[in-house]
Scaffold this motif. Structure first.
Motif, mmCIF file in Angstrom:
data_model
loop_
_atom_site.group_PDB
_atom_site.id
_atom_site.type_symbol
_atom_site.label_atom_id
_atom_site.label_comp_id
_atom_site.label_asym_id
_atom_site.label_seq_id
_atom_site.Cartn_x
_atom_site.Cartn_y
_atom_site.Cartn_z
ATOM 1 N N LYS A 187 44.705 -16.679 32.085
ATOM 2 C CA LYS A 187 45.268 -16.011 33.395
ATOM 3 C C LYS A 187 44.863 -14.483 33.032
ATOM 4 C CE LYS A 187 49.382 -19.075 34.177
ATOM 5 N NZ LYS A 187 50.938 -19.204 34.154
ATOM 6 N N PRO A 188 44.526 -13.802 34.197
ATOM 7 C CA PRO A 188 44.362 -14.219 35.520
ATOM 8 C C PRO A 188 43.068 -14.946 35.638
ATOM 9 C CG PRO A 188 43.911 -11.893 35.449
ATOM 10 C CD PRO A 188 44.344 -12.508 34.187
ATOM 11 N N PHE A 189 42.901 -15.957 36.491
ATOM 12 C CA PHE A 189 41.758 -17.038 36.683
ATOM 13 C C PHE A 189 41.283 -17.014 37.786
ATOM 14 C CE2 PHE A 189 45.519 -19.537 37.372
ATOM 15 C CZ PHE A 189 45.152 -20.252 38.806
ATOM 16 N N SER A 190 39.838 -17.339 37.782
ATOM 17 C CA SER A 190 39.176 -17.208 39.172
ATOM 18 C C SER A 190 39.519 -18.672 39.753
ATOM 19 C CB SER A 190 37.648 -17.178 38.689
ATOM 20 O OG SER A 190 36.803 -17.896 39.866
ATOM 21 N N ALA A 191 39.583 -18.743 41.103
ATOM 22 C CA ALA A 191 40.014 -19.982 41.766
ATOM 23 C C ALA A 191 38.741 -20.876 41.805
ATOM 24 C CB ALA A 191 40.148 -19.707 43.220
#
Length: 534
Positions: free
Chosen positions: A348-352
């Motif tokens: 996180k944060p992660f790419s969708a």
């Protein structure tokens, strides 16, 4: 570059290094990373040339980002007695939708440019201001300045307006990248300069995300991020998943916004089941038997690590792949997750799009595994070879092999048992009927009825290939009481009736034998297929 920076970093961990050796190694590391930065700029330049660069947007505090970039220049500024300061003119700043990597490079180039052309003992000031329509950032220096007639040329590629600078050499790409990265964000760049007094570069970013409408962008999601897709933002193209109608994904996440976002992200391809924490997730996994689990790490009641451990220790659901989501960046937590049996780790944060790609990849691996297992079972059903599973196949565990071997051993002894029931099959394996059904479907992709039918039909084909049995005999030896029903099922699976298959195989193996092999029991007309259910 990895083979330079990696070994050097490893050696620098050695506390017995002499100060002189450590200094030289740090010098090597510093210049290797500088070279990597230059290579990345060239790659960015090539992408921009071919219009292949997209944005990965997230909501950012621009002041925090600027502080992180400025930290990289503190040592250099100190060496040259330069005053490097950050001023915020407004008490509050709105967060902005930005591509972190590109905006960091934008301001890195502006600050590097300011330091290059500012004499020792002078000042460089970065000012952040809030406006009605956005946020502006100004980088001002007390350097040599730029001739007014050359201001229009400074953003041209490979253009170096001022020849004398701190680093002596310049690629002429820095300011060109600044302009193009700003354009990608629909931001404006203005410059004001006076010779021998300095220059001011101002980047004005817009509020919101409406200006990205129609652009090819992806976005990062964190626990505190919005759970809905930004309006007007087009996600990168996704690949369709196999067996969409059969695939279930369990999402275990205590943050309702993030859980809702993941559900919305995957629900167009998969059936999504949700759980609030690890304990609820474990219970859901045993009840719904998902094809894949996505779990947060830090949760109340039961964390993600314990959930993985419990899942992989349970003989009924150990085969389910697990993706862990975590904000822990340390390699130790990754190692712990892998040791416990996690199949993937997403930061996180992660790419969708990245999360969706990992989900599709793991499900595709399971699909290939099922096909390989079925091929192995088919060979064993035909008496050709023993069950052989390659160790390099994804997600094959000793428990998988034991279960499949038990299933096949029971099937071998009951191949001709027309009275076989699923309850008897499950009892022979010491499992409840529902557990057996779910386990078989999860590992092989077939229900017990489909599995038994497929094994019997494949054994039938093997028996027909020997040319030692009539169609009626083959039907009875493979558990079919009615040869006519056997003929219908055979045609549905192989696309031809047993007599046609037998005749074709005989003609191929023995062209001289013209005997017309038929069987009075194989009298099924094609129209009968509409009433048969195999």
């Amino acid at each position: 570059m990895t083979l330079i920076d990696g070994p050097v970093s490893e050696v620098l961990e050695d506390t017995s290094l002499t100060p002189r050796s450590r200094h030289y190694l740090e010098l090597v590391q510093s210049n290797a990373r500088r070279m990597l930065n230059m290579v990345n700029q060239i790659l960015d330049f090539r992408k921009l040339q071919h219009n292949k660069m997209s944005l990965l947007l997230e909501q950012l505090d621009i002041r925090v980002l600027l502080e992180e970039v400025m930290e990289q220049f503190e040592e250099l500024a100190h060496q040259h007695r330069l005053s490097l300061s950050l001023i915020q003119t407004s008490s509050d700043l709105d967060s902005l939708w930005l591509d972190r990597d590109k905006v960091e490079k934008l301001f890195f180039n502006l600050l590097a440019n300011a330091i290059k052309y500012t004499p020792d003992g002078k000042a460089i000031t970065v000012t952040v201001a809030q406006h009605d329509d956005g946020v502006s950032v100004t980088v001002a220096d007390e350097g040599q300045g730029i001739p007014r007639e050359r201001l229009e040329d400074i953003f041209q590629r490979f253009e170096t307006v001022v020849k004398s600078n701190l680093f002596k050499t310049s690629s002429g790409l820095g300011l060109s990248l600044v302009k193009q990265f700003a354009d990608l964000h629909h931001a404006t760049v203005t410059v004001d300069s006076e010779e021998q007094k300095g220059s001011r570069f101002t980047i004005a970013f817009k509020h919101g995300k409406a200006h990205f409408e129609g652009d090819m962008v992806d976005y990062l999601v964190d626990d505190g991020a919005e759970s809905r897709r930004p309006s007007g933002v087009q996600l990168l193209q996704k690949e369709p998943a196999h067996e969409v109608e059969k695939t279930t994904v369990l999402v275990v996440e205590d943050n309702p916004d993030l859980r809702d976002f993941i559900r919305n992200l995957l629900s167009d391809q998969f059936h999504v089941v949700e759980a609030n924490d690890g304990a609820e997730g474990l219970q859901a996994a045993k009840m719904v038997w998902p094809d894949l689990i996505i779990s947060d790490v830090v949760m109340p009641a039961m964390d993600g690590f314990e959930l993985v451990s419990r899942v992989k220790a349970d003989p009924d659901i150990y085969h389910i792949p697990v993706i862990l989501l975590t904000a822990k960046a340390g390699v130790e937590s990754r190692i712990k997750g892998v040791e416990l049996g996690a199949d993937d780790y997403v930061m996180k944060p992660f790419s969708a799009n990245y999360l969706r790609a990992r989900v599709n990849a793991l499900i595709e691996q399971r699909r290939h595994l099922r096909l390989r297992l079925l091929e192995s079972l088919s060979e064993k059903a035909g008496g050709q070879t023993a069950l052989s599973l390659e160790p390099s196949l994804p997600h094959i565990t000793p428990a998988d092999e034991v279960f499949v071997q038990k299933v096949m051993a029971f099937m071998e002894t009951n191949m001709d048992n027309a009275q076989l029931t699923i309850a008897e099959f499950a009892e022979a394996l010491n499992l409840g009927r529902s557990v057996f059904t779910n386990k078989l479907k999860a590992i092989l992709g077939l229900t017990p009825v489909e599995f038994v039918q497929e094994m019997r039909l494949k054994r039938a084909r093997q028996l027909l290939d020997t040319r030692n049995f009539t169609i009626m005999e083959v039907a009875y030896q493979t558990g079919f009481n009615d040869p006519k029903y056997f003929s219908l099922c055979f045609k549905k699976y192989y696309g031809m009736r047993p007599s046609v298959y037998l005749k074709q195989s005989t003609e191929v193996l023995d062209r001289t034998d013209t005997t017309d092999i038929t069987d009075i029991t194989d009298t099924t007309d094609d129209t009968d297929d509409t009433t048969a259910h195999c």
